[in-house]
Design an enzyme around this catalytic site. Structure first.
Site, PDB file in Angstrom:
ATOM      1  N   PHE A 126      36.227 -37.994 -43.978  1.00  0.00           N
ATOM      2  CA  PHE A 126      36.451 -36.548 -44.085  1.00  0.00           C
ATOM      3  C   PHE A 126      35.220 -35.907 -44.744  1.00  0.00           C
ATOM      4  O   PHE A 126      34.706 -36.435 -45.728  1.00  0.00           O
ATOM      5  CB  PHE A 126      37.720 -36.279 -44.910  1.00  0.00           C
ATOM      6  CG  PHE A 126      38.137 -34.838 -44.902  1.00  0.00           C
ATOM      7  CD1 PHE A 126      38.809 -34.303 -43.820  1.00  0.00           C
ATOM      8  CD2 PHE A 126      37.849 -34.015 -45.974  1.00  0.00           C
ATOM      9  CE1 PHE A 126      39.193 -32.969 -43.812  1.00  0.00           C
ATOM     10  CE2 PHE A 126      38.226 -32.681 -45.969  1.00  0.00           C
ATOM     11  CZ  PHE A 126      38.903 -32.153 -44.883  1.00  0.00           C
ATOM     12  N   ASP A 196      41.137 -42.051 -51.341  1.00  0.00           N
ATOM     13  CA  ASP A 196      41.595 -40.697 -51.062  1.00  0.00           C
ATOM     14  C   ASP A 196      42.906 -40.807 -50.276  1.00  0.00           C
ATOM     15  O   ASP A 196      42.927 -41.303 -49.146  1.00  0.00           O
ATOM     16  CB  ASP A 196      40.528 -39.941 -50.251  1.00  0.00           C
ATOM     17  CG  ASP A 196      40.880 -38.472 -50.067  1.00  0.00           C
ATOM     18  OD1 ASP A 196      42.090 -38.133 -50.065  1.00  0.00           O
ATOM     19  OD2 ASP A 196      39.951 -37.655 -49.908  1.00  0.00           O
ATOM     20  N   TYR A 221      48.831 -30.043 -50.551  1.00  0.00           N
ATOM     21  CA  TYR A 221      49.336 -29.077 -49.559  1.00  0.00           C
ATOM     22  C   TYR A 221      49.620 -29.694 -48.190  1.00  0.00           C
ATOM     23  O   TYR A 221      50.026 -28.987 -47.276  1.00  0.00           O
ATOM     24  CB  TYR A 221      48.379 -27.888 -49.409  1.00  0.00           C
ATOM     25  CG  TYR A 221      46.927 -28.252 -49.160  1.00  0.00           C
ATOM     26  CD1 TYR A 221      46.484 -28.616 -47.904  1.00  0.00           C
ATOM     27  CD2 TYR A 221      45.991 -28.203 -50.196  1.00  0.00           C
ATOM     28  CE1 TYR A 221      45.162 -28.939 -47.677  1.00  0.00           C
ATOM     29  CE2 TYR A 221      44.665 -28.523 -49.987  1.00  0.00           C
ATOM     30  CZ  TYR A 221      44.250 -28.887 -48.728  1.00  0.00           C
ATOM     31  OH  TYR A 221      42.938 -29.219 -48.515  1.00  0.00           O
ATOM     32  N   LYS A 222      49.406 -30.995 -48.035  1.00  0.00           N
ATOM     33  CA  LYS A 222      49.681 -31.632 -46.742  1.00  0.00           C
ATOM     34  C   LYS A 222      51.102 -32.192 -46.755  1.00  0.00           C
ATOM     35  O   LYS A 222      52.060 -31.423 -46.754  1.00  0.00           O
ATOM     36  CB  LYS A 222      48.612 -32.690 -46.460  1.00  0.00           C
ATOM     37  CG  LYS A 222      47.249 -32.054 -46.219  1.00  0.00           C
ATOM     38  CD  LYS A 222      46.117 -33.044 -46.102  1.00  0.00           C
ATOM     39  CE  LYS A 222      44.802 -32.289 -45.857  1.00  0.00           C
ATOM     40  NZ  LYS A 222      43.627 -33.108 -46.142  1.00  0.00           N
ATOM     41  N   ARG A 367      45.469 -33.024 -32.625  1.00  0.00           N
ATOM     42  CA  ARG A 367      46.200 -33.772 -33.666  1.00  0.00           C
ATOM     43  C   ARG A 367      47.621 -33.258 -33.767  1.00  0.00           C
ATOM     44  O   ARG A 367      47.860 -32.051 -33.796  1.00  0.00           O
ATOM     45  CB  ARG A 367      45.536 -33.537 -35.030  1.00  0.00           C
ATOM     46  CG  ARG A 367      44.512 -34.524 -35.426  1.00  0.00           C
ATOM     47  CD  ARG A 367      44.175 -34.497 -36.903  1.00  0.00           C
ATOM     48  NE  ARG A 367      44.302 -33.216 -37.598  1.00  0.00           N
ATOM     49  CZ  ARG A 367      44.050 -33.047 -38.895  1.00  0.00           C
ATOM     50  NH1 ARG A 367      43.662 -34.063 -39.635  1.00  0.00           N
ATOM     51  NH2 ARG A 367      44.183 -31.862 -39.451  1.00  0.00           N
TER      52      ARG A 367
HETATM   53  C1  LIG Z   1      42.554 -32.574 -46.606  1.00  0.00           C
HETATM   54  C2  LIG Z   1      41.589 -33.525 -47.207  1.00  0.00           C
HETATM   55  C3  LIG Z   1      40.830 -33.158 -48.313  1.00  0.00           C
HETATM   56  C4  LIG Z   1      40.942 -31.768 -48.854  1.00  0.00           C
HETATM   57  O1  LIG Z   1      40.084 -31.476 -49.899  1.00  0.00           O
HETATM   58  P1  LIG Z   1      40.187 -30.043 -50.587  1.00  0.00           P
HETATM   59  O2  LIG Z   1      39.381 -30.168 -51.799  1.00  0.00           O
HETATM   60  O3  LIG Z   1      41.640 -29.763 -50.824  1.00  0.00           O
HETATM   61  O4  LIG Z   1      39.668 -29.024 -49.633  1.00  0.00           O
HETATM   62  C5  LIG Z   1      39.977 -34.110 -48.860  1.00  0.00           C
HETATM   63  N1  LIG Z   1      39.892 -35.351 -48.335  1.00  0.00           N
HETATM   64  C6  LIG Z   1      40.614 -35.730 -47.258  1.00  0.00           C
HETATM   65  C7  LIG Z   1      40.507 -37.121 -46.722  1.00  0.00           C
HETATM   66  C8  LIG Z   1      41.472 -34.821 -46.664  1.00  0.00           C
HETATM   67  O5  LIG Z   1      42.183 -35.177 -45.591  1.00  0.00           O
END
Ligand SMILES: *Cc1c(COP(=O)(O)O)cnc(C)c1O
Length: 408
Positions: A126, A196, A221-222, A367
């Site tokens: 990511f 992560d 938030y996911k 997705r």
């Molecule tokens: C969604 C996601 C993030 C989000 O990071 P933010 O700091 O909330 O923008 C980080 N890493 C991964 C792997 C994600 O899927």
């Protein structure tokens, strides 16, 4: 073999998680398959926010830091999340964003491995996971980021690696790394691990302590349904807490923030990774989402996810020969399903216009989040039919091409 309507309705009727659907406020006429990007609104979040605004902020004013438990919220909600990811109370706090937490923990890890300079990660991780590591290397010029293909990670675990930093579940493909095996291999090479869990927490079983993980971060938030921009969480294994130091030495991570002394002295536990004042309204919404996740039987969730994923892949492949599965069919995976198509962006626009909400990831990935708390068998069965209709009629040709700068 495709199922008929009666068969999928029978599956829904015998679904032990069916009642969880009513805990979310989802609009009629929508099949929501983007909970891997933004979870829906828990009904309890609205009531909790009203109470936090009217009673706690409105009437309690500053007294609510103590009287309403605001000051304890990062740790209280952290302890709740700990139960979802195989951590112990006192190993998780809620703070900042996933990006900022990655920075804090990666810097702390590199500081704890003097003489080693490499942060090893996966190419195609990511973006923020890569950018934060690159940014850390820019402030600490001795640090080097090495991003390698997934199947070469173990081979790169040499004596120069300070930290192995990986996403447990990949945001595009949903492929899941073997946390136990890679943690063992990294530690055998003398490195720390930082996982992560953004696509894992609330979605699949995670056992941080069972894997002897060192550090982790994750998203609110996911799959935790904490609301747009919800605060994130971080995990530091108890055995490391006295030694690892946050590079963002804010007052909320001080051993005694309200002594107002000049010298920084980190809190003894995981609270040392707090930085500034927590966002209480955001934490209030997150707590409502986390409470729902904590009420679910993890095995029932995993079993239903597996069946929904199997049904969705079978139905889409039977109906849509121009889509290519871009996720693991079986085996180690997270809780979304990706398909590739060169017109993926316009196809997703057409699906959203017809009430099937998923998302698009460059360059060609559609997705679809599989969230057993509020998706049923009939939902994913109907989703496959909608995708077929859009493809058969080439309805996506009415959609415009992607505009730069839009959230997709
Ligand atoms: C969604 C996601 C993030 C989000 O990071 P933010 O700091 O909330 O923008 C980080 N890493 C991964 C792997 C994600 O899927």
């Amino acid at each position: 073999m495709s199922l008929d309507l009666a068969a999928v309705r029978a599956l829904d009727a015998s679904d032990p998680l069916r009642a969880f659907r009513d805990r979310f406020d989802l609009p009629d006429g929508v099949i929501y398959m983007d909970g891997n990007s933004l979870g829906p609104l828990p009904r309890t979040a609205r009531a909790a926010l009203t109470r936090a605004v009217d009673d706690e902020w409105g009437r309690g004013l500053i007294r609510s830091w103590n009287d309403a438990g605001w000051i304890d919220a990062p740790r209280r909600v952290g302890d709740r999340i700990a139960g979802l990811i195989g951590a112990s109370p006192g190993e998780v706090v809620v703070a900042d964003s996933t990006s900022v937490n990655l920075f804090k923990l990666a810097a702390a890890a590199v500081g704890a491995r003097p003489g080693r300079r490499v942060i090893l990660t996966e190419a195609g991780n990511f973006p923020t996971d890569l950018y934060i590591a690159q940014g850390l290397a820019a402030v600490l010029p001795a640090v080097q980021v090495r991003a390698v293909p997934a199947d070469e990670i173990a081979a790169h675990l040499g004596p120069d690696v300070a930290l192995l930093q990986l996403s447990h579940v990949h945001y595009k493909s949903a492929r899941r790394h073997d946390m136990a095996a890679l943690t063992t291999a990294a530690q055998a090479a003398g490195a720390l691990t930082l996982w992560d869990l953004s696509h894992s927490a609330g979605a699949i079983e995670v056992d941080l302590n069972g894997c002897n993980a060192d550090l982790a971060v994750g998203c609110g938030y996911k799959f935790l349904n904490g609301g747009p921009g919800a605060p994130a969480f971080l995990f530091v294994a108890a055995r490391h807490q006295a030694r690892l130091v946050s590079p963002l030495a804010g007052w909320m991570g001080h051993a005694a923030p309200f002594d107002f002394v000049d010298e920084y002295r980190p809190a003894p536990g995981v609270e040392r990774f707090l930085c500034g004042t927590p966002s209480i309204l955001a934490l209030t919404a997150l707590e409502a989402g986390v409470e729902i996740a904590a009420a679910v039987d993890a095995q029932a969730l995993a079993a239903k996810a597996k069946r929904l994923i199997g049904l969705f892949i079978t139905e889409v492949e039977a109906r849509c020969p121009t889509l290519t599965l871009a996720s693991p069919r079986h085996g180690p995976r997270g809780s979304h399903v990706s398909f590739a198509h060169p017109e993926g962006y316009r196809i997703m626009r057409a699906l959203i216009a017809r009430g099937l909400i998923g998302d698009f990831r460059e360059p060609d990935i559609l997705r679809f989040g599989i969230t057993p708390l509020y998706l049923g068998y009939e939902d994913v069965w109907r989703a496959a039919q909608l995708i077929q209709q859009v493809l058969d009629a080439e309805a996506w040709r009415d959609e415009s091409v992607r505009q730069a700068g839009r959230v997709t």
